[in-house]
Scaffold this active site. Structure first.
Site, short mmCIF file in Angstrom:
data_model
loop_
_atom_site.label_atom_id
_atom_site.label_comp_id
_atom_site.label_asym_id
_atom_site.label_seq_id
_atom_site.Cartn_x
_atom_site.Cartn_y
_atom_site.Cartn_z
N LYS A 13 -90.78 7.59 23.41
CA LYS A 13 -91.05 8.90 22.59
C LYS A 13 -90.09 8.86 21.37
O LYS A 13 -90.52 8.79 20.35
CB LYS A 13 -90.47 10.18 23.33
CG LYS A 13 -90.14 11.43 22.59
CD LYS A 13 -89.78 12.53 23.52
CE LYS A 13 -88.60 12.12 24.62
NZ LYS A 13 -87.24 12.18 24.07
N ARG A 88 -86.20 21.16 25.40
CA ARG A 88 -86.33 20.62 26.69
C ARG A 88 -86.65 21.55 27.99
O ARG A 88 -86.59 21.28 28.93
CB ARG A 88 -85.10 19.66 26.79
CG ARG A 88 -85.32 18.08 26.81
CD ARG A 88 -84.15 17.43 27.13
NE ARG A 88 -84.03 16.20 27.45
CZ ARG A 88 -83.94 15.22 26.60
NH1 ARG A 88 -83.78 15.57 25.18
NH2 ARG A 88 -83.95 13.78 27.12
N ARG A 127 -85.33 -1.77 30.43
CA ARG A 127 -84.67 -1.61 28.91
C ARG A 127 -83.38 -1.50 29.17
O ARG A 127 -82.42 -2.08 28.15
CB ARG A 127 -85.37 0.09 28.45
CG ARG A 127 -85.17 0.18 27.19
CD ARG A 127 -85.36 1.43 26.52
NE ARG A 127 -84.65 2.79 27.05
CZ ARG A 127 -85.02 3.85 26.99
NH1 ARG A 127 -86.28 4.10 26.06
NH2 ARG A 127 -84.43 4.86 27.46
N ARG A 138 -76.56 2.33 27.25
CA ARG A 138 -76.03 3.70 27.09
C ARG A 138 -75.43 4.28 28.48
O ARG A 138 -75.93 3.70 29.65
CB ARG A 138 -77.41 4.41 26.88
CG ARG A 138 -77.92 5.07 25.63
CD ARG A 138 -79.29 5.63 25.62
NE ARG A 138 -79.34 6.74 26.28
CZ ARG A 138 -80.47 7.55 26.24
NH1 ARG A 138 -81.45 7.24 25.21
NH2 ARG A 138 -80.82 8.46 27.26
N ARG A 149 -82.25 12.27 35.24
CA ARG A 149 -83.04 12.65 33.81
C ARG A 149 -84.72 12.68 34.18
O ARG A 149 -85.17 13.67 33.52
CB ARG A 149 -82.86 11.54 33.20
CG ARG A 149 -81.47 11.49 32.13
CD ARG A 149 -80.97 10.07 31.68
NE ARG A 149 -81.93 9.61 30.59
CZ ARG A 149 -82.04 8.46 30.21
NH1 ARG A 149 -81.01 7.62 30.80
NH2 ARG A 149 -82.81 7.92 29.32
P1 ADP Z 1 -84.19 10.32 27.24
O1 ADP Z 1 -85.38 10.98 26.55
O2 ADP Z 1 -84.17 8.73 27.19
O3 ADP Z 1 -83.51 10.97 28.44
P2 ADP Z 1 -82.36 11.45 25.02
O4 ADP Z 1 -81.56 10.64 24.00
O5 ADP Z 1 -83.36 12.26 24.66
O6 ADP Z 1 -82.91 10.41 26.40
O7 ADP Z 1 -81.35 12.43 25.82
C1 ADP Z 1 -80.02 11.85 26.33
C2 ADP Z 1 -79.25 12.98 26.84
O8 ADP Z 1 -78.87 13.98 26.14
C3 ADP Z 1 -80.08 13.99 28.08
O9 ADP Z 1 -80.25 13.40 29.22
C4 ADP Z 1 -79.34 15.33 28.10
O10 ADP Z 1 -78.12 15.02 28.60
C5 ADP Z 1 -78.88 15.35 26.65
N1 ADP Z 1 -80.00 15.96 25.71
C6 ADP Z 1 -80.66 15.61 24.75
N2 ADP Z 1 -81.52 16.53 24.24
C7 ADP Z 1 -81.10 17.70 24.74
C8 ADP Z 1 -81.68 19.14 25.05
N3 ADP Z 1 -82.66 19.55 23.90
N4 ADP Z 1 -81.30 19.82 25.75
C9 ADP Z 1 -80.24 19.58 26.79
N5 ADP Z 1 -79.62 18.44 26.80
C10 ADP Z 1 -80.17 17.70 25.78
#
Ligand code: ADP
Length: 205
Positions: A13, A88, A127, A138, A149
């Site tokens: 994504k 989300r 990854r 990360r 997740r």
């Molecule tokens: P990935 O899609 O690989 O899980 P992201 O970089 O999109 O990684 O998100 C990393 C973390 O940031 C999530 O696991 C969550 O803890 C937090 N996060 C990101 N976007 C949101 C959101 N819209 N609502 C709640 N938590 C979020």
């Protein structure tokens, strides 16, 4: 053009959001990046989000909604944006609809990357290994956090597909194609009217 990109962790994504943003000339807004920046900068938002993110759980809706509301009000987002990692939850999706509606705007497309979720854990752990080797690991790329997740995605984020399908703006793209093919399928989906079609490069003329 106002676009939401939906897809589980490891679906590619982020990569696709960056490419699409470049091609369309609009900013890519990743809530994950914004939250990681807040954590690094040691802001009060970062302090609240850090431990939650490390566990792989979702940061509270009100916190993320506030960040996004501020970000999409900036001048560079005036003519559009690609949201990557937001919304989300249904609460976040409804809040986004309200924010846009108040400004007389709406989402144009919601693009869902359709992938085989069983393959994701292995893909993302690989990854993570590469990232560790390059010094870009990360904090939430541990196996335990990844399981959380993926579980959060299935429970909280996946229902958004139905939410947007009901609005008639959901488009699904085969996310297991090679990167370039996924990118062209996404562009095709954006520029094609109608919904309920699963976009794959092989279906293009
Ligand atoms: P990935 O899609 O690989 O899980 P992201 O970089 O999109 O990684 O998100 C990393 C973390 O940031 C999530 O696991 C969550 O803890 C937090 N996060 C990101 N976007 C949101 C959101 N819209 N609502 C709640 N938590 C979020």
């Amino acid at each position: 053009m106002r676009i939401v990109l939906l897809g589980p962790p490891g679906s590619g994504k982020g990569t696709q959001a960056i490419r699409l943003a470049k091609q369309l000339g609009i900013p890519q807004l990743s809530t994950g990046d914004m939250l990681r920046a807040a954590v690094s900068a040691g802001t009060s938002i970062g302090a609240k989000a850090k431990a939650i993110m490390e566990r792989g759980e979702l940061v509270p809706d009100e916190l993320v909604v506030a960040i996004v509301a501020e970000r999409i009000s900036r001048p560079d987002a005036k003519y559009g944006f690609i949201l990557d990692g937001f919304p989300r939850t249904i609460v976040q999706a409804a809040a986004l609809d309200d924010i846009l509606r108040a400004a007389g705007l709406r989402l144009d497309s919601v693009l869902e990357l359709d992938v085989d979720e069983a393959a994701l854990l292995g893909r993302i752990l690989n990854r993570a290994k590469d990232a560790t080797a390059n010094g870009h690991a990360r904090a939430d790329d541990t196996e335990a956090a990844l399981r959380v997740r993926l579980e959060e995605y299935g429970r909280q984020t996946k229902p958004l597909a139905d939410y947007y399908r009901e609005q008639g703006i959901l488009k699904s793209v085969d996310g297991l194609q090679p990167i370039d093919k996924v990118a062209s399928s996404l562009l095709e989906a954006i520029h094609t009217q109608g919904e309920g079609v699963r976009y794959a490069a092989s279906s293009s003329p």
